[in-house]
Structures are given as structure tokens and as C-alpha cells.
Design a protein around this motif. Structure first.
Motif, PDB file in Angstrom:
ATOM      1  N   ARG A 440       0.756  -1.073   0.097  1.00 10.79           N
ATOM      2  CA  ARG A 440      -0.046   0.004  -0.199  1.00 10.79           C
ATOM      3  C   ARG A 440       0.883   1.203   0.083  1.00 10.79           C
ATOM      4  O   ARG A 440       2.139   1.185   0.010  1.00 10.79           O
ATOM      5  N   HIS A 476       4.820   1.143   8.326  1.00  6.04           N
ATOM      6  CA  HIS A 476       3.860   0.093   8.332  1.00  6.04           C
ATOM      7  C   HIS A 476       4.218  -0.957   9.523  1.00  6.04           C
ATOM      8  O   HIS A 476       3.269  -1.966   9.531  1.00  6.04           O
ATOM      9  N   ASP A 523      -7.003  -1.544   0.292  1.00  8.53           N
ATOM     10  CA  ASP A 523      -5.911  -1.348   1.108  1.00  8.53           C
ATOM     11  C   ASP A 523      -6.129  -1.230   2.724  1.00  8.53           C
ATOM     12  O   ASP A 523      -7.233  -0.856   2.821  1.00  8.53           O
ATOM     13  N   ASN A 524      -5.061  -1.384   3.389  1.00 10.28           N
ATOM     14  CA  ASN A 524      -5.490  -1.240   4.800  1.00 10.28           C
ATOM     15  C   ASN A 524      -5.688   0.352   4.915  1.00 10.28           C
ATOM     16  O   ASN A 524      -6.422   0.879   5.907  1.00 10.28           O
ATOM     17  N   ARG A 528     -10.097   1.090   6.767  1.00 13.49           N
ATOM     18  CA  ARG A 528     -10.055   1.299   8.248  1.00 13.49           C
ATOM     19  C   ARG A 528     -11.425   1.466   9.017  1.00 13.49           C
ATOM     20  O   ARG A 528     -11.553   1.065  10.093  1.00 13.49           O
TER      21      ARG A 528
END
Length: 747
Positions: A440, A476, A523-524, A528
Motif C-alpha cells: 500500500r 507500516h 488496502d489497509n 479502516r
């Protein structure tokens, strides 16, 4: 007089033992119940009863009474109590920590409670409702409340529903209650995690020949209550339908089932499939549920209201009784390993549950782990195969693109020429595409072209990743953020540049080439918020975007019929990591993501960009040839003496100061050398024993050193691992130690 043995809810080795309490007269207790007990100076400490006893050797004045119970039923079922004890023995954690896995965390400290709503109930006899309504004509708002309730077949509505339809009419409702026409009640309701989830067809599709063959082996085992299977089925072969039919057979026999998936992103899709067939008999458990939803789903399961539980790793602890089947989808995934204390492998715990409860274990994957396929080869697992896609649809055509040649031709873009051409053809045909990049952010690191300085995290020994949307550098590992430097912090040069590729960079490049194409990024960073996974996937499924860009969370298990093209932007991302499993993980990831293309009638194409097209993992993935990869990888591991031919155990030391971590690791190394020196029968099986700094020296401000043992995997050699676990439990000052066996990462 009866007594109980209690584990108090304190995760400390000094109190990692049972304490005896007296059961007061009139109180009913059994093993697994949560209780309040006096402990030291604390008057009400939570604990769990692990055993009931009839006598006690302690003096009466030293035995205190149980204060009260938290529930009137055991929160931890007997077989889960046994499982917790196994985790305690094998995972180097306290029994209190292991028991915490068995129920929602918010139940501790009573941080979650039952949800109640206020219900307005009509009490007017149906025969006189018209007259009562007419009598309220001079009070139109009261009449409106009555009319709304009378129109409801049940004669009752939640107060919130009335308020939303008629506005703030509380005084009118209370007046009707005073007149005796309406009654207000408080009722418990369960919080639902499903929302407006789409329901698929509840009709059973016709089984394929290979699905029937697999079920002909699997269903008799479910009926007999024993067996362990590995289902090796290519992507798109219809494994999920096999799961559904097996779970249904278990339910017909009065048994229950657990279905584990490796990613929370896969849970909504799997839940949707099962709820379409099983309705309210299906429940879901995973960490993205709200505390209230998780608590209510857990209670539904514990009360026996469901037949199947779908969830991520922690769902292996679902409080189901009469379990007849546990399915682990994408069994090769490392996310089934818990890296935080207490450490466990959900696959091994599932095997334990099946053995002790008389259930069948079904592992399934298009790219089985080396360990599982080797176990099937020696007969520990029964191998079931589905080598063809449903309706004999062809596997996608994979184009391996040599990025060295692209660079030689002057193409410095993220995308190769063939990938761009394939993407353009897909979009012009009105189809959908997936672009996969296993990182990401915008760029994987920021470096100075003058002196070579790389911006790294001050708390972790890793490079910071650039995120263009927030214009920050982010670690990360620990999440630390910092502004982007305009000049090199080391030499002051202005020649500081972004290197590497992340999802944000790919998104920017797609918009540059195709500005009018709608796209989504997963992606992360974009998932969220609550329900973000399900929302993004549903938007893509319904055609709100033509291109989906994402990381590993889109690489497996997802079924999008309109996707005909997959682009793998950087196939080498995991290939050169300092881990003996890097080739296996690369092959699995590439094969899985390639399998997202061409799952319906239209054929699929995959463009695999790589700087190492000759690597055997890349070649096998391009052919979707698992057996060829398995044979070559097993030969490599046999030559290099890697698992499954050996096992790797390590003692990981973490401290604020590097010298503390190094000192303790070196001391442990000396203990292990002395231990092995006295045991020649073990020494001959040792391949290597080393003390060294971890490849990532610092994470979250902690310096990390390790003692790594590689030893032949024989029963007698487990004695050496046992010694390492003993060393890990020794008290240390200013340093923490954990013992890991075949850890998911050696970083």
C-alpha cells in the motif's frame, strides 16, 4: 460443602495457578462459569471456574467464598476449557490469557451489555378499535399513533420507528398509555452485523462431476464423525459449494460446523453465500464487528441458535456444541497464525477440536501449503482433488512480461506495454479488471540520489512508505508518521526521490492513462472504517467501478464474474525476502490472484510483470502448475534442510536497549550449547544454532536479537525445543523473550 478451582483473570506468571474458593449455599456452579471472587485486597476479581471439587485441604479460615456469578451458564464449554489448557501448555502463555480467547474481550469487566429497546404494544380489543380511534378524533396526533399501531399486524412497534414516522409524539404516546390503550415494554434485541447484506439465490446449483466425487468421500466421514481431508481445487472449481453441502449434511445430523477464512475481506462474501442457504442458522465472528455485535453473535452461538459459524482465525473458538465439521478455506495462509500472545495456529487448534469432539477437518486451497500437501502424500490427510473449473471453463491465459526488456526499450512506467494493451481491451469491452500490487501507499521508500540515504523509521529498522493522499511518510510496522523532507537529512541534497510502487502510485498511473475510468482502491488505508471491506467489494460487484486496485486482500477467494483481466504489477515483491518460504508465498500469491480472472463465461487474461521471469516460482505460477512447483520446492528444501525436513525454533529477545537484548540472547545461546553438549544423541540432529540480530533490528522502539535453532524434525528433538521454552520463561530484567516454533516470519 463444595469447592471450586478458579483461574483469576490476571495474566501474570506469579498467579498462573488455580485458587480454591468455597461455593456458598444456594449458588449453582459448574466448570467454565465466570465468577467474581475476592483476591488479595481486591474484593471483586473476575475469574473462571476450571474444576469443581468436593473437599479442600486448606484451613477453613483461609478459604473465601465465591462472591457471585457473571452469567447463569458456563461461558467456556468443557471442550474449549480443554483447548485453553492445551494452548497454555504449548504457547508459553498463562492459562488466564488462553481462557480470554474463548469469549468476547468486552465481556471482561462487563464492558458490554444487552441492548434493549422500548416497544409500544396496542392493548385495544380488535372488536372496538374503530370506536376507540373515532373517539380520539379531537386529538389527531394521538389518533395517528393509534392508527399506526392498528395497521401493524402484530399491534406493536418500537418507539424509534414511531418517532421516525410521526415525529416527536412522546406526550401523545404517554397519554395513550395513561388511558390504557397502549403499553410500553422494554425488550432485548440482538445487534445484527449483517445490515442490508445482499441475498444470493437460495436454490442449489447442479453439482459438477468432480464436486459429487469429492462429496462421496467427504459426507460418509461427516456421518461417521472422523477424518481429516485436504481439498486441492484450482481457482473457480467450486469448492464453496462443496463446503455448503458438507455443512448441510452435518446440520441434518444434528451437528454444527465452523468455516474459517483467512481474511476479513473474504468474510462478507462467504457469509452472504451461507446466509442465502442457511438464513438465521448462520452466524459470523471476526474482529471488525462492533463489541455489541460480537457479543450478541457469540450469545446466539452459545445458546445453540445457529448451525454454522463463519469467521476469521478467532472463530475456531466459537462456543458451538456437537461440532461435526471444521472447514479451513485457503489453508495455506499465514494469517491463521497468531503472532501476538497467546500465540497459536488456528489450523492446529481446529485439528485438536476435531479429534476431541469427533468432527471432520477439511483443509482447502488452490495452492496448499507445502506442509499440508506433504502430509497428504504420507497419508496423514486424505487428498481430494478438483483439477478443473466449473463447466470446464478454461484457466486464464497468463502472459509473463519481462520488465528488464521494457526498461531496455525506454519504458520507465509502472505498467508494461502488454499490460496497458490488455487493460485497454478489457475496458473497451465493458469488462472489469483487477490490478494487484502487494504494497500500500505511493512509494515503498524515499531515498537521496546523491548519497543513497533512505528515510527510515526512528522506532523501527525499516524504511518509511510515502502516502501521497496525506502527503506523509508512514511506518507500516508501528504506524509512526512524519512529513516528507524536501532535502536530504543526511547530505542536504535536493535530489530526494520516491522509489518503488504502492497502491496509490498504481491508482495515479491508471488515472493518467484512463482519466474517465471509474476505479476503487482496496488496502489497509481504505478499509479502516466499519464495513469498508464489504462496501467496497459490493460496489465493485455491482459495476460501480471498472478497475479494482488492491493488495493481498483482493488476491484470493473473491468471485467477480465480470472480471476478465488481472494485472500483477510487481510479481517479485516477496521473492527476495530473507525467508525460506519466500518462493512458496510468491507462487501461492501469484496463482491466487491470477485465479480471479475469467471465472464466468468470458475467458480471462493475466499479465504478470517481473524482473526474474526464469524463476521456478514465476514459471509454475504462470502455468498454474502446483505439482511442478511442489516437487521443485521440496527438493530445494531437502537440499537446504528446511521444514518440513527440519523444524526451526527461535528465542526472540526484545529490549529498549540493544545491548540488553544482545546480552540475554548470548546468555541463552550459552545455555543451549551447554544443554546440547551433554546430549550427544541430540547434537547429531542439530543443523545450526546461531545467535544474531534480527533482520529488522528495531520494531516499535524495541531492539531485537534472536537465538535460532534448526534441527531435524524427529520426536526426540522436541526435547531441545522444550529447553528453549524453559529458557524463555526465565525472569529477565529490562528484556522480554518469547519462544517460537516455525515462526510465520523470521524478520
Amino acid at each position: 460443602m463444595s469447592y471450586c478451582q478458579v483461574i483469576v483473570d490476571i495474566a501474570h506468571e506469579d498467579v498462573d495457578r488455580v485458587f480454591t474458593y468455597r461455593v456458598p449455599k444456594g449458588m449453582t456452579l459448574c466448570s467454565g462459569m465466570r465468577v467474581h471472587v475476592p483476591f488479595g485486597r481486591i474484593h471483586r476479581m473476575e475469574g473462571i471456574v476450571v474444576e469443581m471439587v468436593e473437599s479442600c485441604d486448606l484451613p477453613p479460615e483461609r478459604v473465601k467464598d465465591v462472591t457471585d456469578t457473571l452469567e447463569d451458564y458456563p461461558a467456556v464449554l468443557p471442550h474449549l476449557l480443554t483447548l485453553a489448557k492445551r494452548i497454555h501448555e504449548t504457547s508459553f502463555c498463562t492459562l488466564a490469557q488462553a481462557l480470554r480467547l474463548m469469549f468476547p474481550a468486552q465481556m471482561r469487566g462487563e464492558r458490554v451489555s444487552n441492548k434493549t429497546v422500548e416497544i409500544a404494544v396496542l392493548t385495544v380489543n380488535p372488536a372496538v378499535r374503530a370506536q376507540v380511534l373515532a373517539a380520539q378524533a379531537r386529538a389527531p396526533r394521538r389518533a395517528a399513533v393509534l392508527k399506526l399501531l392498528m395497521e401493524e399486524p402484530s399491534g406493536e412497534l418500537p418507539w424509534e420507528t414511531i418517532r421516525k414516522q410521526l415525529g416527536d409524539c412522546r406526550p401523545m404516546l404517554m397519554a395513550l398509555c395513561k388511558q390504557g390503550f397502549v403499553r410500553l415494554e422494554k425488550r432485548e434485541v440482538l445487534r445484527s452485523p449483517y445490515g442490508a447484506m445482499e441475498r444470493l439465490s437460495a436454490q442449489d446449483p447442479e453439482l459438477t462431476t468432480q464436486q459429487r466425487e469429492v462429496l462421496s468421500n467427504l459426507l460418509p466421514a461427516v456421518e461417521a464423525g472422523k477424518g481429516a481431508f485436504l481439498l486441492y481445487g484450482v481457482t473457480g472449481s467450486g469448492k464453496t459449494e462443496v463446503f455448503i453441502r458438507a455443512v448441510r449434511r452435518a446440520a441434518q445430523l444434528g451437528k454444527t460446523a465452523i468455516v474459517l477464512v483467512p481474511e476479513i475481506a473474504l468474510t462478507p462474501q462467504m457469509v452472504m453465500w451461507f446466509r442465502s442457504r442457511f438464513g438465521e442458522d448462520a452466524a459470523v465472528l471476526h474482529s471488525r464487528l462492533s463489541p455489541g455485535e460480537r457479543y450478541d453473535e457469540w450469545r446466539r452461538i452459545r445458546r445453540g441458535e445457529v448451525r454454522v459459524v463463519i469467521g476469521a482465525r478467532s472463530a475456531v473458538f466459537a462456543p458451538l456444541e456437537q461440532v461435526g465439521l471444521i472447514i479451513i478455506d485457503e489453508e495455506h495462509e499465514q494469517s491463521y497464525l497468531s503472532d501476538n500472545a497467546p500465540r497459536y495456529d488456528a489450523r492446529e487448534l481446529a485439528h485438536m477440536r476435531c479429534e476431541q469432539e469427533g468432527a471432520v477437518l477439511l483443509l482447502a486451497s488452490a495452492t496448499p501449503s507445502m506442509r499440508s500437501f506433504a502430509m497428504a502424500g504420507r497419508g496423514d490427510l486424505t487428498l481430494l482433488e478438483m483439477p478443473r473449473r466449473v463447466q470446464n471453463r478454461p484457466m486464464p491465459t497468463v502472459h509473463v512480461v519481462d520488465m528488464r526488456r521494457e526498461l531496455g526499450n525506454g519504458n520507465r512506467s509502472v505498467f508494461s506495454g502488454p499490460l496497458l494493451t490488455g487493460l485497454g481491451n478489457c475496458l473497451s469491452a465493458g469488462k472489469q479488471a483487477i490490478l494487484f500490487v502487494n504494497r500500500r501507499g505511493y512509494a515503498t521508500f524515499v531515498s537521496c540520489r546523491s548519497c543513497g540515504y533512505v528515510v527510515t523509521c526512528s522506532q523501527c529498522d525499516v524504511s518509511m512508505t510515502y502516502h501521497s493522499s496525506e502527503n506523509v511518510l508512514r511506518c507500516h510496522y508501528c504506524g509512526r508518521e512524519m512529513p516528507v523532507p524536501h532535502t536530504c537529512p543526511s547530505c542536504g541534497s535536493a535530489y530526494i526521490k520516491y522509489f518503488g510502487v504502492g497502491t496509490q502510485r498504481v491508482e495515479e498511473e491508471v488515472r493518467r492513462f484512463y482519466p474517465d475510468v471509474s476505479l476503487l482502491r482496496m488496502d489497509n488505508d481504505t478499509t479502516r472504517t466499519r464495513d469498508a471491506h464489504a462496501t467496497l467489494l459490493e460496489r465493485f460487484r455491482h459495476g460501480e467501478a471498472q478497475v479494482l486496485i488492491g493488495t493481498q486482500m483482493i488476491a484470493k477467494g473473491l468471485d467477480f464474474p465480470n472480471v476478465t483481466m488481472v494485472g500483477i504489477v510487481a510479481a517479485d515483491a516477496m521473492l527476495r525476502l530473507p525467508d525460506y518460504r519466500s518462493a512458496e508465498r510468491t507462487f501461492q500469491l501469484l496463482t491466487q490472484v491470477a485465479g480471479r480472472a475469467g471465472r464466468a463465461d468470458a475467458p480471462g487474461e493475466v499479465f504478470l510483470q517481473t524482473y526474474d521471469p526464469e524463476h521456478y516460482a514465476i514459471q509454475a505460477a504462470s502455468r498454474q502448475d502446483y505439482r511442478a512447483f511442489f516437487e521443485q520446492e521440496m527438493q530445494r528444501r531437502k537440499r537446504a534442510l528446511y521444514p518440513p525436513y527440519t523444524l526451526i525454533a527461535r528465542l526472540l529477545y526484545e529490549a529498549d536497549r540493544e545491548e540488553d537484548a544482545r546480552r540475554e540472547a548470548q546468555a541463552a545461546m550459552r545455555q543451549m550449547e551447554a544443554f546440547l553438549e551433554r546430549r550427544a544423541y541430540l547434537r547429531k540432529y542439530v543443523v545450526s544454532l546461531r545467535v544474531m540480530a534480527c533482520p529488522v533490528l528495531r520494531i516499535r522502539g524495541k531492539s531485537r536479537w534472536q537465538v535460532a535453532l534448526k534441527i531435524v524434525d524427529k520426536p526426540v528433538c522436541h526435547e531441545a525445543v522444550g529447553k528453549m521454552s524453559e529458557i524463555a520463561k526465565m525472569p529477565l530484567e529490562g528484556c522480554a523473550c518469547i519462544c517460537q516454533v516455525n515462526p510465520s516470519s523470521m524478520m
